[in-house]
Write a protein that holds these residues in place. Sequence first.
Motif, PDB file in Angstrom:
ATOM      1  N   LEU A   1       0.861  -1.178   0.000  1.00 55.18           N
ATOM      2  CA  LEU A   1       0.000   0.000   0.000  1.00 55.18           C
ATOM      3  C   LEU A   1       0.896   1.226   0.000  1.00 55.18           C
ATOM      4  O   LEU A   1       1.781   1.354   0.853  1.00 55.18           O
ATOM      5  CB  LEU A   1      -0.891   0.045   1.245  1.00 55.18           C
ATOM      6  N   TYR A   2       0.685   2.114  -0.945  1.00 55.38           N
ATOM      7  CA  TYR A   2       1.415   3.370  -0.983  1.00 55.38           C
ATOM      8  C   TYR A   2       0.472   4.456  -0.491  1.00 55.38           C
ATOM      9  O   TYR A   2      -0.631   4.620  -1.010  1.00 55.38           O
ATOM     10  CB  TYR A   2       1.910   3.666  -2.405  1.00 55.38           C
ATOM     11  N   LEU A   3       0.891   5.180   0.533  1.00 51.73           N
ATOM     12  CA  LEU A   3       0.056   6.176   1.193  1.00 51.73           C
ATOM     13  C   LEU A   3       0.434   7.578   0.739  1.00 51.73           C
ATOM     14  O   LEU A   3       1.614   7.941   0.754  1.00 51.73           O
ATOM     15  CB  LEU A   3       0.233   6.076   2.708  1.00 51.73           C
ATOM     16  N   PHE A   4      -0.555   8.366   0.380  1.00 56.79           N
ATOM     17  CA  PHE A   4      -0.347   9.751  -0.011  1.00 56.79           C
ATOM     18  C   PHE A   4      -1.270  10.629   0.825  1.00 56.79           C
ATOM     19  O   PHE A   4      -2.493  10.522   0.719  1.00 56.79           O
ATOM     20  CB  PHE A   4      -0.654   9.948  -1.506  1.00 56.79           C
ATOM     21  N   GLY A   5      -0.693  11.458   1.681  1.00 55.28           N
ATOM     22  CA  GLY A   5      -1.473  12.369   2.507  1.00 55.28           C
ATOM     23  C   GLY A   5      -1.520  13.743   1.871  1.00 55.28           C
ATOM     24  O   GLY A   5      -0.482  14.326   1.546  1.00 55.28           O
ATOM     25  N   THR A   6      -2.724  14.266   1.680  1.00 59.72           N
ATOM     26  CA  THR A   6      -2.896  15.569   1.037  1.00 59.72           C
ATOM     27  C   THR A   6      -2.877  16.699   2.059  1.00 59.72           C
ATOM     28  O   THR A   6      -3.119  16.476   3.238  1.00 59.72           O
ATOM     29  CB  THR A   6      -4.243  15.637   0.288  1.00 59.72           C
ATOM     30  N   PRO A   7      -2.631  17.920   1.618  1.00 57.22           N
ATOM     31  CA  PRO A   7      -2.806  19.062   2.511  1.00 57.22           C
ATOM     32  C   PRO A   7      -4.291  19.224   2.840  1.00 57.22           C
ATOM     33  O   PRO A   7      -5.151  18.851   2.039  1.00 57.22           O
ATOM     34  CB  PRO A   7      -2.320  20.255   1.686  1.00 57.22           C
ATOM     35  N   GLY A   8      -4.580  19.780   3.995  1.00 60.14           N
ATOM     36  CA  GLY A   8      -5.974  19.903   4.417  1.00 60.14           C
ATOM     37  C   GLY A   8      -6.594  21.267   4.223  1.00 60.14           C
ATOM     38  O   GLY A   8      -7.800  21.418   4.396  1.00 60.14           O
ATOM     39  N   GLN A   9      -5.798  22.265   3.863  1.00 57.14           N
ATOM     40  CA  GLN A   9      -6.355  23.599   3.695  1.00 57.14           C
ATOM     41  C   GLN A   9      -7.359  23.628   2.544  1.00 57.14           C
ATOM     42  O   GLN A   9      -7.196  22.942   1.550  1.00 57.14           O
ATOM     43  CB  GLN A   9      -5.249  24.632   3.415  1.00 57.14           C
ATOM     44  N   GLU A  10      -8.367  24.451   2.695  1.00 67.17           N
ATOM     45  CA  GLU A  10      -9.429  24.526   1.692  1.00 67.17           C
ATOM     46  C   GLU A  10      -8.889  24.829   0.298  1.00 67.17           C
ATOM     47  O   GLU A  10      -9.403  24.317  -0.697  1.00 67.17           O
ATOM     48  CB  GLU A  10     -10.448  25.597   2.106  1.00 67.17           C
ATOM     49  N   ARG A  11      -7.820  25.595   0.205  1.00 72.30           N
ATOM     50  CA  ARG A  11      -7.298  25.945  -1.130  1.00 72.30           C
ATOM     51  C   ARG A  11      -6.705  24.743  -1.854  1.00 72.30           C
ATOM     52  O   ARG A  11      -6.432  24.818  -3.044  1.00 72.30           O
ATOM     53  CB  ARG A  11      -6.262  27.063  -0.997  1.00 72.30           C
ATOM     54  N   PHE A  12      -6.517  23.615  -1.166  1.00 73.72           N
ATOM     55  CA  PHE A  12      -5.999  22.399  -1.793  1.00 73.72           C
ATOM     56  C   PHE A  12      -7.064  21.330  -2.003  1.00 73.72           C
ATOM     57  O   PHE A  12      -6.753  20.225  -2.414  1.00 73.72           O
ATOM     58  CB  PHE A  12      -4.864  21.808  -0.952  1.00 73.72           C
ATOM     59  N   TRP A  13      -8.309  21.627  -1.740  1.00 79.30           N
ATOM     60  CA  TRP A  13      -9.359  20.623  -1.844  1.00 79.30           C
ATOM     61  C   TRP A  13      -9.512  20.066  -3.249  1.00 79.30           C
ATOM     62  O   TRP A  13     -10.011  18.965  -3.432  1.00 79.30           O
ATOM     63  CB  TRP A  13     -10.673  21.157  -1.323  1.00 79.30           C
ATOM     64  N   PHE A  14      -9.064  20.800  -4.266  1.00 76.80           N
ATOM     65  CA  PHE A  14      -9.162  20.281  -5.637  1.00 76.80           C
ATOM     66  C   PHE A  14      -8.349  19.000  -5.794  1.00 76.80           C
ATOM     67  O   PHE A  14      -8.615  18.196  -6.677  1.00 76.80           O
ATOM     68  CB  PHE A  14      -8.701  21.337  -6.656  1.00 76.80           C
ATOM     69  N   LEU A  15      -7.347  18.778  -4.934  1.00 73.35           N
ATOM     70  CA  LEU A  15      -6.545  17.547  -5.004  1.00 73.35           C
ATOM     71  C   LEU A  15      -7.350  16.315  -4.622  1.00 73.35           C
ATOM     72  O   LEU A  15      -7.047  15.216  -5.042  1.00 73.35           O
ATOM     73  CB  LEU A  15      -5.348  17.646  -4.051  1.00 73.35           C
ATOM     74  N   TRP A  16      -8.355  16.505  -3.804  1.00 78.34           N
ATOM     75  CA  TRP A  16      -9.126  15.378  -3.322  1.00 78.34           C
ATOM     76  C   TRP A  16      -9.960  14.795  -4.442  1.00 78.34           C
ATOM     77  O   TRP A  16     -10.351  13.702  -4.471  1.00 78.34           O
ATOM     78  CB  TRP A  16     -10.041  15.766  -2.174  1.00 78.34           C
TER      79      TRP A  16
END
Length: 102
Positions: A87-102
């Motif tokens: 399993l390769y884990l990728f944690g995204t930033p949580g700030q609203e300006r980065f929500w497009f990554l989700w």
Amino acid sequence: MDLNGFDRPGRPTAGDTRSVKVMIAGGFGTGKTTMVRSVSDIKPLTTEETLTQASADVDRLIGVADKTQTTVSLDFGKISLNDTLMLYLFGTPGQERFWFLW
């Protein structure tokens, strides 16, 4: 790129390794980096930087007032479930300006 056997059901043949990418997403200060650090088999790659006054109007610290760092790119870790499944884990930033990554 050789994807032979990646999406085929059944067991991998001897020597084959399958991998799964897992994205850990969530709001600001919810513990995504902490999770990657806690479960990774390897020393995780984290991209945390110190919170500055410049982000005070953007990064709301409500409920996480003691937070001093934040993820600025992606965190990365790996879990070996067995000899043939990673399993390769990728944690995204949580700030609203980065929500497009989700």
